[in-house]
Design a protein around this motif. Structure first.
Motif, PDB file in Angstrom:
ATOM      1  N   THR A   1       0.816  -1.214   0.000  1.00  0.00           N
ATOM      2  CA  THR A   1       0.000   0.000   0.000  1.00  0.00           C
ATOM      3  C   THR A   1       0.846   1.258   0.000  1.00  0.00           C
ATOM      4  O   THR A   1       0.366   2.338  -0.317  1.00  0.00           O
ATOM      5  N   ARG A   2       2.092   1.145   0.404  1.00  0.00           N
ATOM      6  CA  ARG A   2       3.024   2.276   0.450  1.00  0.00           C
ATOM      7  C   ARG A   2       2.465   3.455   1.227  1.00  0.00           C
ATOM      8  O   ARG A   2       2.618   4.610   0.851  1.00  0.00           O
ATOM      9  N   THR A   3       1.775   3.164   2.318  1.00  0.00           N
ATOM     10  CA  THR A   3       1.205   4.231   3.142  1.00  0.00           C
ATOM     11  C   THR A   3       2.163   4.669   4.248  1.00  0.00           C
ATOM     12  O   THR A   3       1.913   5.638   4.931  1.00  0.00           O
ATOM     13  N   ARG A   4       3.253   3.952   4.412  1.00  0.00           N
ATOM     14  CA  ARG A   4       4.203   4.305   5.459  1.00  0.00           C
ATOM     15  C   ARG A   4       5.556   3.717   5.114  1.00  0.00           C
ATOM     16  O   ARG A   4       5.716   3.024   4.118  1.00  0.00           O
ATOM     17  N   GLU A   5       6.550   4.013   5.954  1.00  0.00           N
ATOM     18  CA  GLU A   5       7.872   3.458   5.742  1.00  0.00           C
ATOM     19  C   GLU A   5       7.859   1.944   5.958  1.00  0.00           C
ATOM     20  O   GLU A   5       6.993   1.404   6.641  1.00  0.00           O
ATOM     21  N   SER A   6       8.830   1.279   5.364  1.00  0.00           N
ATOM     22  CA  SER A   6       8.921  -0.165   5.503  1.00  0.00           C
ATOM     23  C   SER A   6       9.082  -0.551   6.967  1.00  0.00           C
ATOM     24  O   SER A   6       9.844   0.073   7.710  1.00  0.00           O
ATOM     25  N   ALA A   7       8.368  -1.586   7.377  1.00  0.00           N
ATOM     26  CA  ALA A   7       8.491  -2.100   8.736  1.00  0.00           C
ATOM     27  C   ALA A   7       9.563  -3.179   8.765  1.00  0.00           C
ATOM     28  O   ALA A   7       9.677  -3.974   7.828  1.00  0.00           O
ATOM     29  N   PRO A   8      10.354  -3.245   9.845  1.00  0.00           N
ATOM     30  CA  PRO A   8      11.407  -4.249   9.926  1.00  0.00           C
ATOM     31  C   PRO A   8      10.883  -5.573  10.471  1.00  0.00           C
ATOM     32  O   PRO A   8       9.837  -5.626  11.121  1.00  0.00           O
ATOM     33  N   ALA A   9      11.632  -6.642  10.220  1.00  0.00           N
ATOM     34  CA  ALA A   9      11.303  -7.919  10.852  1.00  0.00           C
ATOM     35  C   ALA A   9      11.535  -7.828  12.354  1.00  0.00           C
ATOM     36  O   ALA A   9      10.715  -8.287  13.144  1.00  0.00           O
ATOM     37  N   ILE A  10      12.667  -7.237  12.752  1.00  0.00           N
ATOM     38  CA  ILE A  10      13.025  -7.082  14.163  1.00  0.00           C
ATOM     39  C   ILE A  10      13.352  -5.630  14.423  1.00  0.00           C
ATOM     40  O   ILE A  10      14.164  -5.033  13.699  1.00  0.00           O
ATOM     41  N   ALA A  11      12.750  -5.056  15.447  1.00  0.00           N
ATOM     42  CA  ALA A  11      13.049  -3.681  15.854  1.00  0.00           C
ATOM     43  C   ALA A  11      13.559  -3.698  17.292  1.00  0.00           C
ATOM     44  O   ALA A  11      12.801  -4.002  18.214  1.00  0.00           O
ATOM     45  N   ILE A  12      14.834  -3.404  17.479  1.00  0.00           N
ATOM     46  CA  ILE A  12      15.426  -3.276  18.810  1.00  0.00           C
ATOM     47  C   ILE A  12      15.493  -1.783  19.108  1.00  0.00           C
ATOM     48  O   ILE A  12      16.415  -1.089  18.686  1.00  0.00           O
ATOM     49  N   LEU A  13      14.490  -1.284  19.815  1.00  0.00           N
ATOM     50  CA  LEU A  13      14.371   0.151  20.046  1.00  0.00           C
ATOM     51  C   LEU A  13      15.059   0.589  21.327  1.00  0.00           C
ATOM     52  O   LEU A  13      15.365   1.777  21.486  1.00  0.00           O
ATOM     53  N   ALA A  14      15.294  -0.349  22.247  1.00  0.00           N
ATOM     54  CA  ALA A  14      15.964  -0.015  23.501  1.00  0.00           C
ATOM     55  C   ALA A  14      16.500  -1.294  24.130  1.00  0.00           C
ATOM     56  O   ALA A  14      16.075  -2.401  23.783  1.00  0.00           O
ATOM     57  N   GLY A  15      17.438  -1.127  25.058  1.00  0.00           N
ATOM     58  CA  GLY A  15      17.926  -2.256  25.832  1.00  0.00           C
ATOM     59  C   GLY A  15      18.947  -3.113  25.106  1.00  0.00           C
ATOM     60  O   GLY A  15      19.452  -2.778  24.043  1.00  0.00           O
ATOM     61  N   ARG A  16      19.230  -4.274  25.705  1.00  0.00           N
ATOM     62  CA  ARG A  16      20.231  -5.205  25.179  1.00  0.00           C
ATOM     63  C   ARG A  16      19.567  -6.292  24.352  1.00  0.00           C
ATOM     64  O   ARG A  16      18.461  -6.724  24.662  1.00  0.00           O
ATOM     65  N   ALA A  17      20.266  -6.747  23.320  1.00  0.00           N
ATOM     66  CA  ALA A  17      19.697  -7.783  22.458  1.00  0.00           C
ATOM     67  C   ALA A  17      20.807  -8.566  21.777  1.00  0.00           C
ATOM     68  O   ALA A  17      21.827  -8.011  21.374  1.00  0.00           O
ATOM     69  N   THR A  18      20.576  -9.875  21.639  1.00  0.00           N
ATOM     70  CA  THR A  18      21.456 -10.752  20.875  1.00  0.00           C
ATOM     71  C   THR A  18      20.608 -11.530  19.879  1.00  0.00           C
ATOM     72  O   THR A  18      19.627 -12.164  20.259  1.00  0.00           O
ATOM     73  N   ILE A  19      20.979 -11.461  18.600  1.00  0.00           N
ATOM     74  CA  ILE A  19      20.260 -12.153  17.529  1.00  0.00           C
ATOM     75  C   ILE A  19      21.278 -13.033  16.824  1.00  0.00           C
ATOM     76  O   ILE A  19      22.224 -12.531  16.211  1.00  0.00           O
ATOM     77  N   GLN A  20      21.089 -14.344  16.900  1.00  0.00           N
ATOM     78  CA  GLN A  20      22.137 -15.264  16.462  1.00  0.00           C
ATOM     79  C   GLN A  20      21.550 -16.464  15.715  1.00  0.00           C
ATOM     80  O   GLN A  20      20.593 -17.086  16.175  1.00  0.00           O
ATOM     81  N   GLY A  21      22.113 -16.749  14.562  1.00  0.00           N
ATOM     82  CA  GLY A  21      21.731 -17.944  13.817  1.00  0.00           C
ATOM     83  C   GLY A  21      20.305 -17.953  13.328  1.00  0.00           C
ATOM     84  O   GLY A  21      19.706 -19.020  13.177  1.00  0.00           O
ATOM     85  N   CYS A  22      19.740 -16.795  13.039  1.00  0.00           N
ATOM     86  CA  CYS A  22      18.354 -16.695  12.581  1.00  0.00           C
ATOM     87  C   CYS A  22      18.289 -16.597  11.060  1.00  0.00           C
ATOM     88  O   CYS A  22      19.275 -16.251  10.402  1.00  0.00           O
ATOM     89  N   SER A  23      17.123 -16.883  10.496  1.00  0.00           N
ATOM     90  CA  SER A  23      16.919 -16.837   9.053  1.00  0.00           C
ATOM     91  C   SER A  23      15.755 -15.918   8.711  1.00  0.00           C
ATOM     92  O   SER A  23      14.714 -15.944   9.381  1.00  0.00           O
ATOM     93  N   PHE A  24      15.935 -15.129   7.648  1.00  0.00           N
ATOM     94  CA  PHE A  24      14.907 -14.220   7.151  1.00  0.00           C
ATOM     95  C   PHE A  24      14.556 -14.656   5.736  1.00  0.00           C
ATOM     96  O   PHE A  24      15.439 -14.804   4.890  1.00  0.00           O
ATOM     97  N   GLU A  25      13.271 -14.847   5.456  1.00  0.00           N
ATOM     98  CA  GLU A  25      12.860 -15.457   4.198  1.00  0.00           C
ATOM     99  C   GLU A  25      12.387 -14.468   3.148  1.00  0.00           C
ATOM    100  O   GLU A  25      11.895 -14.876   2.103  1.00  0.00           O
ATOM    101  N   GLN A  26      12.535 -13.176   3.393  1.00  0.00           N
ATOM    102  CA  GLN A  26      12.187 -12.196   2.373  1.00  0.00           C
ATOM    103  C   GLN A  26      13.128 -11.004   2.469  1.00  0.00           C
ATOM    104  O   GLN A  26      13.911 -10.890   3.409  1.00  0.00           O
ATOM    105  N   GLY A  27      13.065 -10.145   1.445  1.00  0.00           N
ATOM    106  CA  GLY A  27      13.880  -8.947   1.456  1.00  0.00           C
ATOM    107  C   GLY A  27      13.270  -7.886   2.343  1.00  0.00           C
ATOM    108  O   GLY A  27      12.370  -8.155   3.137  1.00  0.00           O
ATOM    109  N   GLY A  28      13.745  -6.649   2.194  1.00  0.00           N
ATOM    110  CA  GLY A  28      13.258  -5.563   3.029  1.00  0.00           C
ATOM    111  C   GLY A  28      14.179  -5.307   4.199  1.00  0.00           C
ATOM    112  O   GLY A  28      15.361  -5.676   4.187  1.00  0.00           O
ATOM    113  N   VAL A  29      13.649  -4.676   5.221  1.00  0.00           N
ATOM    114  CA  VAL A  29      14.443  -4.348   6.411  1.00  0.00           C
ATOM    115  C   VAL A  29      14.390  -5.534   7.371  1.00  0.00           C
ATOM    116  O   VAL A  29      13.328  -5.899   7.864  1.00  0.00           O
ATOM    117  N   HIS A  30      15.528  -6.116   7.635  1.00  0.00           N
ATOM    118  CA  HIS A  30      15.581  -7.258   8.538  1.00  0.00           C
ATOM    119  C   HIS A  30      15.749  -6.831   9.993  1.00  0.00           C
ATOM    120  O   HIS A  30      15.117  -7.395  10.887  1.00  0.00           O
TER     121      HIS A  30
END
Length: 249
Positions: free
Chosen positions: A202-231
């Motif tokens: 629809t292009r009504t807003r910016e692309s949404a990510p698969a994962i959004a880490i907006l604050a705090g600590r995070a570890t992302i390891q060995g994961c798979s994303f099945e489409q393009g865009g913002v991961h």
């Protein structure tokens, strides 16, 4: 509580100060809340629960089903220590698994083989204990027809650990994971991200990510994303985010 069908009650099972409880082989379609646990200071067990529109012809736009799909909660866990939850499923709720704090603290426990389909928030964590939520083999899907569903959301006030291994996220969702806990910690290990950014056409807003880490600590390891865009989106309040060994197209 064993071998029961809860056919359209407003609230299903409410366990406060009910230590060492066992809930097994329960089905039904509770309206406002299916199962609630708080102040359980000795280990409880919840096994083989299936909350789904039993006794109702499900239609996403039916007023009754829609109310549950926006306001209902299938499973809510507040203060409970060392909880065991396995092989549970819910369909068509506003919140599938809700981790809250009613004044006594949050949850720690083992959550194995849990699933939530067509939920606006499949998992919502407002509070957890330092020992953490150990979630393995989870399957999470957003609310059908919705463009604002998030499969896993951690709130600002959570200061505990949220750890997911071998979980999968798909369906009509905006974002698979959105973490805003400033003092807590999120770990995603060997997880599968199939769909997100459902409104991209629809292009009504910016692309949404698969994962959004907006604050705090995070570890992302060995994961798979099945489409393009913002991961992965890292916000300015994120602290030491780490992403290692992930794959995407």
């Amino acid at each position: 509580v064993e071998n029961c069908c809860l056919l359209n009650p407003y609230e299903g099972i409410n366990f406060v100060l009910a230590h060492r409880h066992l809930v097994r082989n329960v089905t039904g379609y509770p309206i406002w809340r299916g199962l609630f646990v708080d102040e359980c200071y000795d280990i409880g067990h919840i096994e083989n629960i299936h909350f789904w529109p039993f006794g109702v012809t499900y239609k996403a736009d039916d007023p009754f089903c829609e109310w549950i799909n926006v306001n209902g909660t299938a499973f809510e866990f507040a203060r409970t220590d060392w909880h065991y939850v396995s092989n549970t499923f819910c369909f068509g709720y506003g919140r599938g698994y809700y981790f809250s704090d009613h004044g006594h603290g949050g949850t720690n426990g083992n959550f194995l083989g849990i699933g939530a389909d067509s939920c606006r928030r499949a998992v919502l964590v407002e509070q957890s204990q330092k020992q953490g939520l150990l979630i393995t083999n989870g399957e999470f899907v957003g609310r059908w027809t919705s463009e604002d569903s998030v499969c896993l959301e951690t709130g600002d006030e959570n200061d505990g650990a949220v750890m997911l291994t071998n979980c999968s996220f798909w369906g009509p969702i905006k974002t698979c994971v959105e973490s805003r806990c400033r003092t807590g910690r999120l770990t995603l290990n060997a997880c599968e991200f199939v769909d997100w950014d459902v409104a991209q056409s629809t292009r009504t807003r910016e692309s949404a990510p698969a994962i959004a880490i907006l604050a705090g600590r995070a570890t992302i390891q060995g994961c798979s994303f099945e489409q393009g865009g913002v991961h992965l989106l890292i916000g300015e309040d994120a602290i030491h985010p780490t992403a290692v060994g992930n794959q995407a197209p």
